[in-house]
Design a protein around this motif. Sequence first.
Motif, PDB file in Angstrom:
ATOM      1  N   ALA A  74       0.927  -1.346   0.034  1.00  0.00           N
ATOM      2  CA  ALA A  74      -0.194  -0.082  -0.023  1.00  0.00           C
ATOM      3  C   ALA A  74       0.734   1.371  -0.126  1.00  0.00           C
ATOM      4  O   ALA A  74       0.376   2.383  -0.616  1.00  0.00           O
ATOM      5  N   TRP A  75       2.158   1.203   0.613  1.00  0.00           N
ATOM      6  CA  TRP A  75       2.839   2.501   0.909  1.00  0.00           C
ATOM      7  C   TRP A  75       3.305   2.714  -0.468  1.00  0.00           C
ATOM      8  O   TRP A  75       3.563   3.899  -1.012  1.00  0.00           O
ATOM      9  N   GLU A  76       3.996   1.664  -1.314  1.00  0.00           N
ATOM     10  CA  GLU A  76       4.351   1.922  -2.764  1.00  0.00           C
ATOM     11  C   GLU A  76       3.358   2.557  -3.621  1.00  0.00           C
ATOM     12  O   GLU A  76       3.799   3.357  -4.436  1.00  0.00           O
ATOM     13  N   LEU A  77       2.267   1.801  -3.436  1.00  0.00           N
ATOM     14  CA  LEU A  77       1.101   2.515  -4.328  1.00  0.00           C
ATOM     15  C   LEU A  77       0.646   3.670  -3.794  1.00  0.00           C
ATOM     16  O   LEU A  77       0.234   4.625  -4.690  1.00  0.00           O
ATOM     17  N   GLN A  78       0.925   4.172  -2.707  1.00  0.00           N
ATOM     18  CA  GLN A  78       0.466   5.449  -2.434  1.00  0.00           C
ATOM     19  C   GLN A  78       1.393   6.634  -2.734  1.00  0.00           C
ATOM     20  O   GLN A  78       1.128   7.733  -3.360  1.00  0.00           O
ATOM     21  N   ALA A  82       0.889   9.366  -6.179  1.00  0.00           N
ATOM     22  CA  ALA A  82       0.860  10.815  -5.384  1.00  0.00           C
ATOM     23  C   ALA A  82      -0.253  10.999  -4.642  1.00  0.00           C
ATOM     24  O   ALA A  82      -0.807  12.253  -4.314  1.00  0.00           O
ATOM     25  N   GLY A  83      -0.529   9.809  -3.517  1.00  0.00           N
ATOM     26  CA  GLY A  83      -1.321  10.261  -2.428  1.00  0.00           C
ATOM     27  C   GLY A  83      -2.638   9.788  -2.896  1.00  0.00           C
ATOM     28  O   GLY A  83      -3.687  10.358  -2.012  1.00  0.00           O
ATOM     29  N   ASN A  84      -3.143   8.982  -3.969  1.00  0.00           N
ATOM     30  CA  ASN A  84      -4.519   8.895  -4.476  1.00  0.00           C
ATOM     31  C   ASN A  84      -4.877   7.360  -4.236  1.00  0.00           C
ATOM     32  O   ASN A  84      -5.746   6.912  -4.922  1.00  0.00           O
ATOM     33  N   PHE A  85      -4.400   6.554  -3.246  1.00  0.00           N
ATOM     34  CA  PHE A  85      -4.556   5.248  -3.172  1.00  0.00           C
ATOM     35  C   PHE A  85      -5.392   4.904  -1.750  1.00  0.00           C
ATOM     36  O   PHE A  85      -4.931   5.673  -0.910  1.00  0.00           O
ATOM     37  N   ARG A  86      -6.383   4.036  -1.688  1.00  0.00           N
ATOM     38  CA  ARG A  86      -6.951   3.802  -0.459  1.00  0.00           C
ATOM     39  C   ARG A  86      -6.585   2.380  -0.611  1.00  0.00           C
ATOM     40  O   ARG A  86      -7.230   1.624  -1.490  1.00  0.00           O
ATOM     41  N   LEU A  87      -6.508   1.788   0.807  1.00  0.00           N
ATOM     42  CA  LEU A  87      -6.348   0.277   0.833  1.00  0.00           C
ATOM     43  C   LEU A  87      -7.565  -0.191   1.449  1.00  0.00           C
ATOM     44  O   LEU A  87      -7.800   0.017   2.720  1.00  0.00           O
ATOM     45  N   GLY A  88      -8.244  -1.062   0.901  1.00  0.00           N
ATOM     46  CA  GLY A  88      -9.574  -1.598   1.158  1.00  0.00           C
ATOM     47  C   GLY A  88      -9.269  -3.366   1.682  1.00  0.00           C
ATOM     48  O   GLY A  88      -8.893  -3.784   0.637  1.00  0.00           O
ATOM     49  N   ALA A 125       6.404   3.100  11.176  1.00  0.00           N
ATOM     50  CA  ALA A 125       7.489   2.548  11.152  1.00  0.00           C
ATOM     51  C   ALA A 125       8.406   3.018  10.123  1.00  0.00           C
ATOM     52  O   ALA A 125       9.478   3.138   9.907  1.00  0.00           O
ATOM     53  N   PHE A 126       7.770   2.898   8.632  1.00  0.00           N
ATOM     54  CA  PHE A 126       8.124   3.318   7.547  1.00  0.00           C
ATOM     55  C   PHE A 126       8.812   5.076   7.550  1.00  0.00           C
ATOM     56  O   PHE A 126       9.943   5.167   7.041  1.00  0.00           O
ATOM     57  N   ARG A 127       7.984   5.638   8.487  1.00  0.00           N
ATOM     58  CA  ARG A 127       8.585   7.040   8.639  1.00  0.00           C
ATOM     59  C   ARG A 127       9.693   7.106   9.740  1.00  0.00           C
ATOM     60  O   ARG A 127      10.353   8.012   9.822  1.00  0.00           O
ATOM     61  N   THR A 128       9.326   6.481  11.037  1.00  0.00           N
ATOM     62  CA  THR A 128      10.271   6.751  11.942  1.00  0.00           C
ATOM     63  C   THR A 128      11.338   5.725  12.046  1.00  0.00           C
ATOM     64  O   THR A 128      12.256   5.892  12.978  1.00  0.00           O
ATOM     65  N   GLY A 129      11.258   4.454  11.659  1.00  0.00           N
ATOM     66  CA  GLY A 129      12.125   3.600  11.946  1.00  0.00           C
ATOM     67  C   GLY A 129      11.771   2.392  13.183  1.00  0.00           C
ATOM     68  O   GLY A 129      12.928   1.818  13.205  1.00  0.00           O
ATOM     69  N   LYS A 130      10.742   2.880  13.671  1.00  0.00           N
ATOM     70  CA  LYS A 130      10.464   2.102  14.878  1.00  0.00           C
ATOM     71  C   LYS A 130       9.040   1.368  14.734  1.00  0.00           C
ATOM     72  O   LYS A 130       8.146   2.077  14.434  1.00  0.00           O
ATOM     73  N   LEU A 131       9.108   0.220  14.740  1.00  0.00           N
ATOM     74  CA  LEU A 131       8.036  -0.907  14.802  1.00  0.00           C
ATOM     75  C   LEU A 131       7.485  -1.282  16.058  1.00  0.00           C
ATOM     76  O   LEU A 131       8.493  -1.882  16.657  1.00  0.00           O
ATOM     77  N   ASP A 153       6.541  11.381   0.136  1.00  0.00           N
ATOM     78  CA  ASP A 153       5.828  12.677  -0.090  1.00  0.00           C
ATOM     79  C   ASP A 153       4.461  12.640  -0.029  1.00  0.00           C
ATOM     80  O   ASP A 153       3.949  13.157  -1.253  1.00  0.00           O
ATOM     81  N   ALA A 154       4.102  11.905   0.732  1.00  0.00           N
ATOM     82  CA  ALA A 154       2.062  11.776   0.556  1.00  0.00           C
ATOM     83  C   ALA A 154       1.705  11.279   2.215  1.00  0.00           C
ATOM     84  O   ALA A 154       2.421  10.587   2.841  1.00  0.00           O
TER      85      ALA A 154
END
Length: 341
Positions: A74-78, A82-88, A125-131, A153-154
Amino acid sequence: MQIDVMILPQPLGKVGDLARRTQAAGFSGLLFTEAGRTAYLNAAIASQAAPGLELSTGVAVAFPRSPFVTAATAWELQEASAGNFRLGLGTQVRTHVVRRYGAAFDHPGPRLRDYVLAVKACFAAFRTGKLDHHGEFYDLDFITPQWSAGPIDAPDPKVDVAAVNPWMLRMAGEVADGVHVHPLGEPGYLTRHVVPRVAEGAKKAGRSPSDIAIIVPAMTIVGDSDEERSRERDFVRASMSFYGSTPNYAFIWDEAGFEGTTARIRERQKAGDFAGMAAQITDEHLAAFATESTWDQLADKLIDKYGGVASRVVLYNAIGDPERFERYGEIAQQIRSSRSR
């Protein structure tokens, strides 16, 4: 109210053209459900073929994929969209999950709740490095830079869940960003169950109900002649009988005044009589659960039916004949412009 198109994932070579046509026709977005083909690869191609088109999985099966794998995808698709993905996400039913996917299914509601929270912990975690997620079903606390997608950047992708019964609807309001309503979600069911139960969950979590998207699939029977609409009726009868055969959904029929519909459908299903299954869907069923209209009245009928409740309406049977697809796109533009005034 946004208007999307629902589609089964296509051979990958066809997806780019479909995404461009969807965008050019004037729809808000493209929603990929999941069956024999996966939704994520289709969404990836669509993100590159039609920049700006809103994309979502509606829904992808959760449990056969680990929360981390789902979150990374989902992160890669977002990022790609450019921020237009929703994970259902959805649970599917036990037989598919256990016997086709070979995955665990016990306690599907609580498991999906924990899954959503685990996915959101992976986004952090992808933003902070802490999971650091420790739930009833998933324990995730290890990540290294080379195994992290890193910041994008989304905003984090929105995470929506499929929900039917009251517990699942409350859970959606509590932890998810949206709820995918079942295709049998007629207006009475929306007002009796979806809206109040989602609001209860949101209140429990200290959230505003308006922050949770209500995503409603709409089966339509549209045409300017009875002959044109008759073909659509046959398709919708078959679709409703398929969805209406699941015992867990029987209460939707019953509460709408069609007691015993599921039992009658299942009797024909066990006999392998698919035409007989569809025959259990009467004209009265269609009037309650579908939207029948001429082309010039369809926009108003959809607004009257779903306005003020649905955040997104997903046209269930818009894909098909290219001319009809274009006309559905014109309807989408009319609805979007009417709601913006």
